[in-house]
Scaffold this motif. Structure first.
Motif, PDB file in Angstrom:
ATOM      1  N   SER A   1      -3.381  -0.939  -3.964  1.00 51.29           N
ATOM      2  CA  SER A   1      -2.107  -1.640  -4.097  1.00 51.29           C
ATOM      3  C   SER A   1      -1.270  -0.885  -5.119  1.00 51.29           C
TER       4      SER A   1
ATOM      5  N   PRO B   1      -7.545  -7.698   1.215  1.00 59.07           N
ATOM      6  CA  PRO B   1      -7.409  -6.290   1.590  1.00 59.07           C
ATOM      7  C   PRO B   1      -8.604  -5.429   1.167  1.00 59.07           C
TER       8      PRO B   1
ATOM      9  N   SER C   1      -5.089 -12.392   3.424  1.00 57.69           N
ATOM     10  CA  SER C   1      -6.407 -11.794   3.670  1.00 57.69           C
ATOM     11  C   SER C   1      -6.901 -11.159   2.367  1.00 57.69           C
TER      12      SER C   1
ATOM     13  N   ARG D   1     -11.084  -4.929   3.843  1.00 61.46           N
ATOM     14  CA  ARG D   1     -10.582  -4.450   5.135  1.00 61.46           C
ATOM     15  C   ARG D   1     -10.574  -2.916   5.160  1.00 61.46           C
TER      16      ARG D   1
ATOM     17  N   ARG E   1      -6.057  -0.099   2.985  1.00 58.13           N
ATOM     18  CA  ARG E   1      -5.535  -1.307   2.330  1.00 58.13           C
ATOM     19  C   ARG E   1      -6.140  -1.514   0.943  1.00 58.13           C
ATOM     20  N   HIS E   2      -7.003  -0.606   0.536  1.00 61.14           N
ATOM     21  CA  HIS E   2      -7.701  -0.842  -0.737  1.00 61.14           C
ATOM     22  C   HIS E   2      -6.852  -0.537  -1.963  1.00 61.14           C
TER      23      HIS E   2
ATOM     24  N   HIS F   1      -1.991 -12.265  -1.333  1.00 60.98           N
ATOM     25  CA  HIS F   1      -2.291 -11.855   0.042  1.00 60.98           C
ATOM     26  C   HIS F   1      -3.085 -12.954   0.723  1.00 60.98           C
TER      27      HIS F   1
ATOM     28  N   HIS G   1       0.806  -1.221   0.000  1.00 63.84           N
ATOM     29  CA  HIS G   1       0.000   0.000   0.000  1.00 63.84           C
ATOM     30  C   HIS G   1       0.841   1.273   0.000  1.00 63.84           C
TER      31      HIS G   1
END
Ligand code: DQA
Length: 154
Positions: free
Chosen positions: A117, A107, A105, A110, A114-115, A103, A80
């Motif tokens: 990349s 992202p 999780s 969340r 974290r949205h 990943h 991020h």
């Protein structure tokens, strides 16, 4: 032998103990073992490395040149934030070394920070949300890319 650099980012060394409700109980060593086993079935070799620091990750990516044909990367929090890792992945891509981002999780489900990349756009694709299986799916994706590209080069 086709070799894949598997690069894990910061805090992934704590997997198994780190926020298990988000990241599960599987350790990094177990993920690396599963990747080695799958690599054997796919006719690949993996070189697994983990670093806490951004610069060390960039250096490891440079180390893939001349040694590995592809990169499987979980940049962790640097996903991020890191323009330097993005630029290293872009350079490798330009030099014919494809990357896949993974990943544990998801992202996108969340916190909003974290949205985004920074690294995904310079990778061939991303796999997220499947726990340790994200890595195995990512390795399968890279095997398919390498198979296709070696065939089309022939
Ligand atoms: C992660 C997701 C990132 O947002 C986080 O900073 C990590 C792990 C994952 O694998 O789910 O450290 O990359």
């Amino acid at each position: 032998m086709r070799r894949v650099l598997v690069l894990h980012g910061p805090n992934l060394s704590l997997l198994g103990r780190r926020e298990p409700e988000t990241y599960g109980r599987t350790t990094l060593r177990e993920i690396d073992e599963a990747l080695k086993e799958l690599a054997g079935h796919l006719g690949l070799e993996v070189r697994c490395e983990q670093f806490e620091g951004e610069g060390e990750m960039v250096t490891a990516l440079h180390g893939a040149l001349g040694d590995c044909q592809a990169v499987l990367i979980n940049p962790a929090a640097y996903t991020h934030t890191s323009l330097a890792i993005r630029d290293a992945l872009a350079a490798l891509s330009d030099l014919g070394i494809p990357s896949v981002e993974v990943h544990l999780s998801q992202p996108a489900a969340r916190e909003s920070f974290r949205h985004t990349s920074l690294t995904a756009p310079v990778c061939r694709g991303s796999i997220a949300g499947f726990g340790p299986n994200s890595y195995l799916l990512g390795l399968r994706a890279l095997a398919a890319i390498l198979d296709r590209e070696v065939r089309s080069d022939a």
